[in-house]
Scaffold this motif. Structure first.
Motif, PDB file in Angstrom:
ATOM      1  N   HIS A 102      -4.109 -11.057   4.868  1.00  0.00           N
ATOM      2  CA  HIS A 102      -4.921 -10.035   5.548  1.00  0.00           C
ATOM      3  C   HIS A 102      -6.400 -10.173   5.165  1.00  0.00           C
ATOM      4  O   HIS A 102      -7.275 -10.162   6.038  1.00  0.00           O
ATOM      5  CB  HIS A 102      -4.406  -8.644   5.166  1.00  0.00           C
ATOM      6  CG  HIS A 102      -5.170  -7.517   5.797  1.00  0.00           C
ATOM      7  ND1 HIS A 102      -4.867  -7.015   7.051  1.00  0.00           N
ATOM      8  CD2 HIS A 102      -6.243  -6.802   5.363  1.00  0.00           C
ATOM      9  CE1 HIS A 102      -5.706  -6.042   7.346  1.00  0.00           C
ATOM     10  NE2 HIS A 102      -6.543  -5.891   6.342  1.00  0.00           N
ATOM     11  N   GLU A 103      -6.658 -10.329   3.872  1.00  0.00           N
ATOM     12  CA  GLU A 103      -8.043 -10.461   3.400  1.00  0.00           C
ATOM     13  C   GLU A 103      -8.668 -11.765   3.899  1.00  0.00           C
ATOM     14  O   GLU A 103      -9.852 -11.805   4.237  1.00  0.00           O
ATOM     15  CB  GLU A 103      -8.090 -10.404   1.868  1.00  0.00           C
ATOM     16  CG  GLU A 103      -7.732  -9.050   1.282  1.00  0.00           C
ATOM     17  CD  GLU A 103      -8.649  -7.944   1.788  1.00  0.00           C
ATOM     18  OE1 GLU A 103      -9.854  -8.194   1.933  1.00  0.00           O
ATOM     19  OE2 GLU A 103      -8.143  -6.838   2.059  1.00  0.00           O
TER      20      GLU A 103
ATOM     21  N   LEU B 267      -5.338  -7.939  12.372  1.00  0.00           N
ATOM     22  CA  LEU B 267      -5.587  -7.123  11.184  1.00  0.00           C
ATOM     23  C   LEU B 267      -4.888  -5.779  11.283  1.00  0.00           C
ATOM     24  O   LEU B 267      -4.379  -5.265  10.283  1.00  0.00           O
ATOM     25  CB  LEU B 267      -7.097  -6.919  10.991  1.00  0.00           C
ATOM     26  CG  LEU B 267      -7.886  -8.148  10.531  1.00  0.00           C
ATOM     27  CD1 LEU B 267      -9.378  -7.848  10.524  1.00  0.00           C
ATOM     28  CD2 LEU B 267      -7.439  -8.593   9.143  1.00  0.00           C
TER      29      LEU B 267
ATOM     30  N   LYS C 190      -9.036  -8.622  15.234  1.00  0.00           N
ATOM     31  CA  LYS C 190      -8.902  -7.175  15.049  1.00  0.00           C
ATOM     32  C   LYS C 190      -7.456  -6.733  15.294  1.00  0.00           C
ATOM     33  O   LYS C 190      -6.899  -5.920  14.547  1.00  0.00           O
ATOM     34  CB  LYS C 190      -9.844  -6.446  16.005  1.00  0.00           C
ATOM     35  CG  LYS C 190      -9.853  -4.933  15.807  1.00  0.00           C
ATOM     36  CD  LYS C 190     -10.820  -4.285  16.761  1.00  0.00           C
ATOM     37  CE  LYS C 190     -10.768  -2.766  16.608  1.00  0.00           C
ATOM     38  NZ  LYS C 190     -11.684  -2.092  17.556  1.00  0.00           N
TER      39      LYS C 190
ATOM     40  N   GLU D 196     -18.088  -5.413   2.625  1.00  0.00           N
ATOM     41  CA  GLU D 196     -16.910  -6.039   2.043  1.00  0.00           C
ATOM     42  C   GLU D 196     -16.836  -5.727   0.552  1.00  0.00           C
ATOM     43  O   GLU D 196     -17.825  -5.831  -0.167  1.00  0.00           O
ATOM     44  CB  GLU D 196     -16.966  -7.554   2.262  1.00  0.00           C
ATOM     45  CG  GLU D 196     -15.701  -8.267   1.858  1.00  0.00           C
ATOM     46  CD  GLU D 196     -15.746  -9.748   2.185  1.00  0.00           C
ATOM     47  OE1 GLU D 196     -14.872 -10.476   1.705  1.00  0.00           O
ATOM     48  OE2 GLU D 196     -16.661 -10.167   2.917  1.00  0.00           O
TER      49      GLU D 196
ATOM     50  N   LYS E  37      -9.525 -11.327   7.492  1.00  0.00           N
ATOM     51  CA  LYS E  37     -10.694 -10.453   7.591  1.00  0.00           C
ATOM     52  C   LYS E  37     -11.983 -11.233   7.367  1.00  0.00           C
ATOM     53  O   LYS E  37     -12.998 -10.985   8.021  1.00  0.00           O
ATOM     54  CB  LYS E  37     -10.565  -9.332   6.554  1.00  0.00           C
ATOM     55  CG  LYS E  37     -11.509  -8.180   6.736  1.00  0.00           C
ATOM     56  CD  LYS E  37     -11.170  -7.088   5.730  1.00  0.00           C
ATOM     57  CE  LYS E  37     -12.128  -5.916   5.860  1.00  0.00           C
ATOM     58  NZ  LYS E  37     -11.817  -4.865   4.860  1.00  0.00           N
TER      59      LYS E  37
END
Length: 478
Positions: A395-396, A347, A344, A57, A399
Motif C-alpha cells: 500500500h505504501e 489504494l 487511487k 507524506e 502510494k
C-alpha cells in the motif's frame, strides 16, 4: 464563458477569528475548540458537496481527524495576534460536473501539500439557489496550516506565502488557471480562463467592486446598495464589450474568408493568364518543394523521388515538432490523470482490506482462548499480522510509486491510448496523422543528411588521393 476566481485570505486572532470556527463552518460540522473552551456547531449547514484533509507524506495519521488537526494548529500558536490559517477560495468553471470538480480540487490540494509541506483541509460548497445564489456558483474553501507538518508535528512557519516579492500567490493563481483550462479541455469544452487582471489582459473590461457578505445578503433579499448597483452597471458594460468583441471576431472571420477567396481567384488568374510574369527561380523552387512534400506525406512518391532540400525539410520538421509537443502534453496529462485514478482506486481497495485485517486482528484479541487451541489462535493471529504487514508495505509503495510505475508500464500505455481514443477521438486521430507526418519528414531529413555526409566523405577521400605525392617507380638492380 468560464469565470475565474481565486482569492487569498487569512484567519487571524487579531480579527477575533479561530481556525476551529472557520473549519467548522466550511465543513458543516461540530468542532470543539480546546483553546477557547467552546463548541462551534454548524452541523445544520447544507450545501457541503465534498470535504477532504490532505497531509504531507509521513504526517501523524491522527491529524486526519478534523477536530484534532485544527486544535493542534491552534495550540501551536502562542501569540494573541497570530495568523493561525490561510485560505484559498476558488470557483469552479460551470462547464464542469461534480466528478471533474473533485479531480480539479485534488490536483490543486496535492500540489499545495507537495510544494509547502503543510496540512490542507478542503471543502466544496454547492450554490444555495433557494436563497438567490447563482446556480453556477460551485466553489471551494481550501484552509491551510501556516506551519509545515512533519512526522514530529507542526514546525516552522511558511513565510513565502506572506511575502509579496516571493511570487508564490501569483504562482498559485496561474497554476489554478492552468488546472482549470486542462480540465475544460479534457471535458471537451472550448471555454478558457485567464488568471490575469482585466487591466493586464488589455481586453477593455472593468473589474467589479468587492461586495462582501453584507452586500451579498442584501442583494439576495432584493435590496440594492451603491456597491451592488455599481457592479450591475459594470457587468452591463462588460457584457456589451464582450458582445462587441464577438461581433468584431465575426467580422474579421468573414473578411478572412473573403480575402482567402480573392487570393484563390487571383492564383487561378495568375496560372491561366498568358501575360502574367513568370515566377522567380526561388518561388518556383519553393512551390515544387511544397508539392513534393505533400506527395511524400501522402505516400505518392518516395523520399528519393521527392528530392527535397534540407533547409526546407528542417523548417517543416520544426513546425510539426512544435504542434506535436502541444498534443503530446495533452496526451501526457490525460495519462497522468488516468494513472492517478487507477492508483487511487487501488489504494482504496487496499485500505479497506487493511481495515478488515485490523478488525479481524482485534476480534481475535478479544477472543483469546484460556486453555485449548491457544497455539492455533496464536498462529492465526500471527498470519493476519503478517498479511497486514505485507499489504501495508504494498500500500505504501503504491502510494509513493504507483503513478510513476504505471506511466512507465507498456501495458498501461496501450490501455491509456485506447481510453484516449475513446474520450478524445478527434485529437487522437489528429495526433496519429501528425506523428506519421513527423516520422516521414524526420526520415527524409535523416536520409538527406546521410547522403550529404557520404558525399562529403567521398569528396574528402578523392581530394586526399589527389594531394598525395606520387611514388616514382624504381627499376630492378642487377
Amino acid at each position: 464563458m468560464a469565470i475565474y476566481h481565486f482569492s487569498v485570505k487569512t484567519v487571524a486572532r487579531s480579527a477575533g477569528r479561530s481556525a476551529t470556527a472557520a473549519i467548522a463552518y466550511r465543513s458543516g460540522e461540530k468542532i470543539y475548540c480546546e483553546r477557547e473552551g467552546r463548541e462551534h456547531d454548524y452541523s445544520r449547514k447544507t450545501g457541503v458537496e465534498y470535504k477532504e484533509i490532505y497531509l504531507p507524506e509521513g504526517a501523524p495519521q491522527h491529524l486526519k481527524n478534523r477536530e484534532k488537526l485544527w486544535n493542534e494548529v491552534e495550540q501551536r500558536e502562542t501569540r494573541k495576534n497570530s495568523t493561525v490559517a490561510r485560505e484559498f477560495e476558488i470557483a469552479f468553471p460551470s462547464e464542469l460536473n461534480q466528478e471533474q470538480r473533485l479531480a480539479m480540487l485534488e490536483e490543486l490540494c496535492a500540489s499545495i501539500v507537495e510544494r509547502h509541506q503543510i496540512a490542507v483541509d478542503a471543502c466544496i460548497h454547492a450554490p444555495h439557489t433557494g436563497s438567490g445564489s447563482d446556480e453556477r456558483n460551485y466553489h471551494a474553501h481550501i484552509l491551510m496550516s501556516t506551519r509545515k507538518l512533519t512526522p514530529e508535528g507542526f514546525t516552522e512557519k511558511t513565510r513565502e506565502l506572506d511575502q509579496k516579492h516571493s511570487g508564490e500567490i501569483e504562482h498559485w493563481r496561474e497554476h489554478f488557471a492552468d488546472i482549470c483550462n486542462m480540465h475544460l479541455d479534457m471535458a471537451g469544452s472550448t471555454a478558457r480562463v485567464d488568471h490575469r487582471s482585466y487591466k493586464d489582459q488589455e481586453n477593455g473590461l472593468e473589474a467589479t467592486l468587492h461586495e462582501g457578505p453584507k452586500v451579498t445578503e442584501l442583494r439576495r433579499r432584493g435590496i440594492e446598495t451603491e456597491i451592488s448597483r455599481t457592479n450591475d452597471e459594470i457587468k452591463e458594460r462588460n457584457q456589451a464589450q464582450l458582445q462587441y468583441g464577438k461581433n468584431m471576431d465575426l467580422l474579421i472571420a468573414e473578411n478572412e474568408i473573403t480575402l482567402k477567396k480573392l487570393k484563390t481567384e487571383q492564383q487561378m488568374h495568375i496560372q491561366n493568364s498568358a501575360k502574367t510574369p513568370p515566377l522567380s527561380a526561388e518561388e518556383q523552387f519553393q512551390y515544387i518543394q511544397r508539392e513534393n512534400l505533400s506527395k511524400l506525406l501522402k505516400g505518392e512518391i518516395s523520399a528519393k523521388e521527392a528530392n527535397l532540400d534540407l533547409d526546407f525539410m528542417q523548417h517543416n520538421l520544426e513546425k510539426v515538432e512544435g504542434i506535436l509537443r502541444k498534443q503530446q502534453k495533452h496526451k501526457n496529462d490525460f495519462n497522468q490523470q488516468l494513472a492517478q485514478d487507477i492508483v487511487k482506486s487501488r489504494l482504496k481497495q487496499s485500505h479497506d482490506k487493511l481495515q478488515s485485517l485490523v478488525d479481524q486482528h482485534n476480534e481475535l484479541g478479544q477472543n483469546k482462548p484460556l486453555l485449548f487451541g491457544k497455539k492455533a489462535w496464536e498462529a492465526q493471529r500471527d498470519a493476519i499480522y503478517q498479511e497486514h504487514k505485507q499489504l501495508k508495505d504494498r500500500h505504501e509503495y503504491q502510494k509513493k510509486n504507483g503513478v510513476k510505475d504505471l506511466l512507465e508500464n507498456e501495458k498501461f500505455k496501450a490501455h491509456a491510448w485506447t481510453q484516449y481514443q475513446k474520450e478524445h477521438p478527434a485529437k487522437a486521430e489528429e495526433y496519429q496523422n501528425l506523428y506519421q507526418s513527423y516520422r516521414a519528414i524526420k526520415n527524409g531529413v535523416d536520409k538527406i543528411k546521410a547522403e550529404q555526409q557520404m558525399k562529403l566523405r567521398q569528396e574528402q577521400q578523392l581530394k586526399a588521393q589527389q594531394q598525395a605525392p606520387k611514388m616514382k617507380s624504381r627499376g630492378m638492380r642487377r
